[in-house]
Design a protein around this motif. Structure first.
Motif, PDB file in Angstrom:
ATOM      1  N   VAL A  68       0.861  -1.177   0.000  1.00 51.53           N
ATOM      2  CA  VAL A  68       0.000   0.000   0.000  1.00 51.53           C
ATOM      3  C   VAL A  68       0.902   1.232   0.000  1.00 51.53           C
ATOM      4  CG1 VAL A  68      -1.740   1.301   1.287  1.00 51.53           C
ATOM      5  CG2 VAL A  68      -1.859  -1.210   1.196  1.00 51.53           C
ATOM      6  N   MET A  69       0.768   2.045  -1.048  1.00 44.10           N
ATOM      7  CA  MET A  69       1.635   3.208  -1.220  1.00 44.10           C
ATOM      8  C   MET A  69       0.870   4.488  -0.912  1.00 44.10           C
ATOM      9  SD  MET A  69       3.856   2.190  -4.610  1.00 44.10           S
ATOM     10  CE  MET A  69       2.461   2.226  -5.734  1.00 44.10           C
ATOM     11  N   PRO A  70       1.580   5.609  -0.686  1.00 44.70           N
ATOM     12  CA  PRO A  70       0.883   6.878  -0.437  1.00 44.70           C
ATOM     13  C   PRO A  70      -0.048   7.246  -1.588  1.00 44.70           C
ATOM     14  CG  PRO A  70       3.224   7.071   0.055  1.00 44.70           C
ATOM     15  CD  PRO A  70       3.043   5.747  -0.611  1.00 44.70           C
ATOM     16  N   ALA A  71      -1.182   7.837  -1.245  1.00 47.08           N
ATOM     17  CA  ALA A  71      -2.164   8.202  -2.266  1.00 47.08           C
ATOM     18  C   ALA A  71      -1.587   9.176  -3.300  1.00 47.08           C
ATOM     19  CB  ALA A  71      -3.401   8.822  -1.597  1.00 47.08           C
ATOM     20  N   SER A  72      -0.568   9.939  -2.894  1.00 45.22           N
ATOM     21  CA  SER A  72       0.045  10.894  -3.801  1.00 45.22           C
ATOM     22  C   SER A  72       0.719  10.215  -4.994  1.00 45.22           C
ATOM     23  CB  SER A  72       1.071  11.754  -3.052  1.00 45.22           C
ATOM     24  OG  SER A  72       2.074  10.941  -2.448  1.00 45.22           O
ATOM     25  N   ASN A  73       1.031   8.922  -4.868  1.00 45.28           N
ATOM     26  CA  ASN A  73       1.597   8.179  -5.992  1.00 45.28           C
ATOM     27  C   ASN A  73       0.592   7.988  -7.121  1.00 45.28           C
ATOM     28  OD1 ASN A  73       3.539   7.799  -3.962  1.00 45.28           O
ATOM     29  ND2 ASN A  73       4.155   5.829  -4.785  1.00 45.28           N
ATOM     30  N   PHE A  74      -0.686   8.140  -6.787  1.00 47.91           N
ATOM     31  CA  PHE A  74      -1.749   7.830  -7.741  1.00 47.91           C
ATOM     32  C   PHE A  74      -2.482   9.069  -8.252  1.00 47.91           C
ATOM     33  CE2 PHE A  74      -1.038   4.350  -4.864  1.00 47.91           C
ATOM     34  CZ  PHE A  74      -1.065   3.228  -5.666  1.00 47.91           C
ATOM     35  N   LEU A  75      -2.507  10.125  -7.449  1.00 41.33           N
ATOM     36  CA  LEU A  75      -3.372  11.279  -7.741  1.00 41.33           C
ATOM     37  C   LEU A  75      -2.581  12.461  -8.248  1.00 41.33           C
ATOM     38  CD1 LEU A  75      -5.574  11.156  -4.492  1.00 41.33           C
ATOM     39  CD2 LEU A  75      -6.067  10.101  -6.718  1.00 41.33           C
ATOM     40  N   LEU A  76      -3.130  13.118  -9.271  1.00 44.41           N
ATOM     41  CA  LEU A  76      -2.554  14.368  -9.753  1.00 44.41           C
ATOM     42  C   LEU A  76      -2.867  15.479  -8.754  1.00 44.41           C
ATOM     43  CD1 LEU A  76      -1.146  15.881 -12.111  1.00 44.41           C
ATOM     44  CD2 LEU A  76      -3.428  16.280 -13.064  1.00 44.41           C
ATOM     45  N   ASP A  77      -1.862  16.217  -8.369  1.00 45.61           N
ATOM     46  CA  ASP A  77      -2.060  17.295  -7.392  1.00 45.61           C
ATOM     47  C   ASP A  77      -3.015  18.348  -7.937  1.00 45.61           C
ATOM     48  OD1 ASP A  77      -0.289  16.063  -5.705  1.00 45.61           O
ATOM     49  OD2 ASP A  77       1.442  17.185  -6.438  1.00 45.61           O
TER      50      ASP A  77
END
Length: 282
Positions: free
Chosen positions: A273-282
């Motif tokens: 499980v990785m940080p959500a920031s790895n998946f979402l465009l800021d």
């Protein structure tokens, strides 16, 4: 005029995109948005994103999170459909199976590994308490492949969107044993990192257009009849589907990304499980 490539499934969820293209809403912003239908679904679209064969995709949430976790350099731009997807659980019409409990040991027909039909069948089996390590899958590529497989007498079961398959349930080709809704918003807009880096301003224009269309979609006069005619659905089915469907205009919540990852890890579909920031465009 800047050409932008976008892909999605051949389903009624995506009519707002087609209306916006047909009415020239993107052209007014200097964008030639070229849509391609991908009937094979999420697994194929993930591959196309990874190989830079498209710039954008309207794709299942769990599928693209799995793909990004496995190294696909893509970002989720925002939600597209915020409501769950209702997966129908189907067998051939003359199948001896009469309930979902009959299916525990049966083969599962899926479009491809990593597809929505694969992931949600695994999520469903886990929820039923079945041994997910013993699940067996048969790759059938798309809905047509599933129908052909059933026509040959297969005892497999097949999970696909409820209303898309309903015409075949109604005409006696398929038997639906039940439904299984996704426990999260079902569709997101995903973009390649290359497109984000090189065309960020274009992406903002595209989102402004489609968000305007989805906000106003249900209030379009006779939109239920338009949908029924274009997608070969009964009017009452389309009205039922519209009442259950919500389009989103905001970024996917970090908590949702975490929830999907936790489920996928429990199913042995991702390693961590990785940080959500790895998946979402800021």
């Amino acid at each position: 005029m800047k050409t932008v490539r976008i892909i999605g499934v051949t389903e009624h969820f995506n009519l707002p995109w087609h209306l916006a293209i047909e009415e020239g809403a993107f052209e007014e912003r200097g964008i030639d948005l070229v849509w391609t239908d991908i009937p094979e679904g999420t697994g194929k679209m993930s591959e196309m994103l990874q190989q830079n064969e498209t710039d954008l995709a309207i794709i299942l949430t769990e599928g693209i999170i799995k793909s990004i976790s496995n190294g696909n350099p893509v970002k989720i731009v925002q939600e597209y459909v915020s409501s769950p997807l209702l997966w129908g659980i189907h067998v051939r019409q003359d199948s001896p199976h009469e309930s979902i409990s009959d299916l525990e040991k049966e083969e599962i027909a899926i479009s491809r590994m990593g597809s929505g039909s694969h992931l949600m069948a695994t999520v469903h089996a886990k929820k039923k308490g079945w041994d997910i390590d013993s699940l067996q899958f048969k790759i059938i590529n798309n809905l047509d492949g599933a129908l052909e497989n059933f026509d040959k007498g297969s005892d497999a079961y097949f999970m696909w969107e409820h209303f898309t398959t309903k015409p075949w349930v109604d005409n006696g080709t398929l038997k639906r044993l039940g439904d299984f809704p996704t426990p999260w918003p079902c569709f997101v807009i995903a973009a390649t990192q290359t497109f984000i880096t090189q065309s960020g301003s274009l992406l903002n224009h595209i989102l402004e257009v489609i968000n305007t269309y989805t906000l106003e979609f249900k209030s379009i006069p006779s939109i239920d009849r338009t949908l029924a005619n274009r997608y070969g659905q009964k009017l009452e089915d389309i009205r039922s589907w519209l009442s259950k469907t919500r389009w989103g205009q905001n970024q996917l919540r970090q908590e949702t990304v975490d929830e999907v990852q936790i489920q996928l890890k429990h199913l042995n579909q991702i390693e961590e499980v990785m940080p959500a920031s790895n998946f979402l465009l800021d």
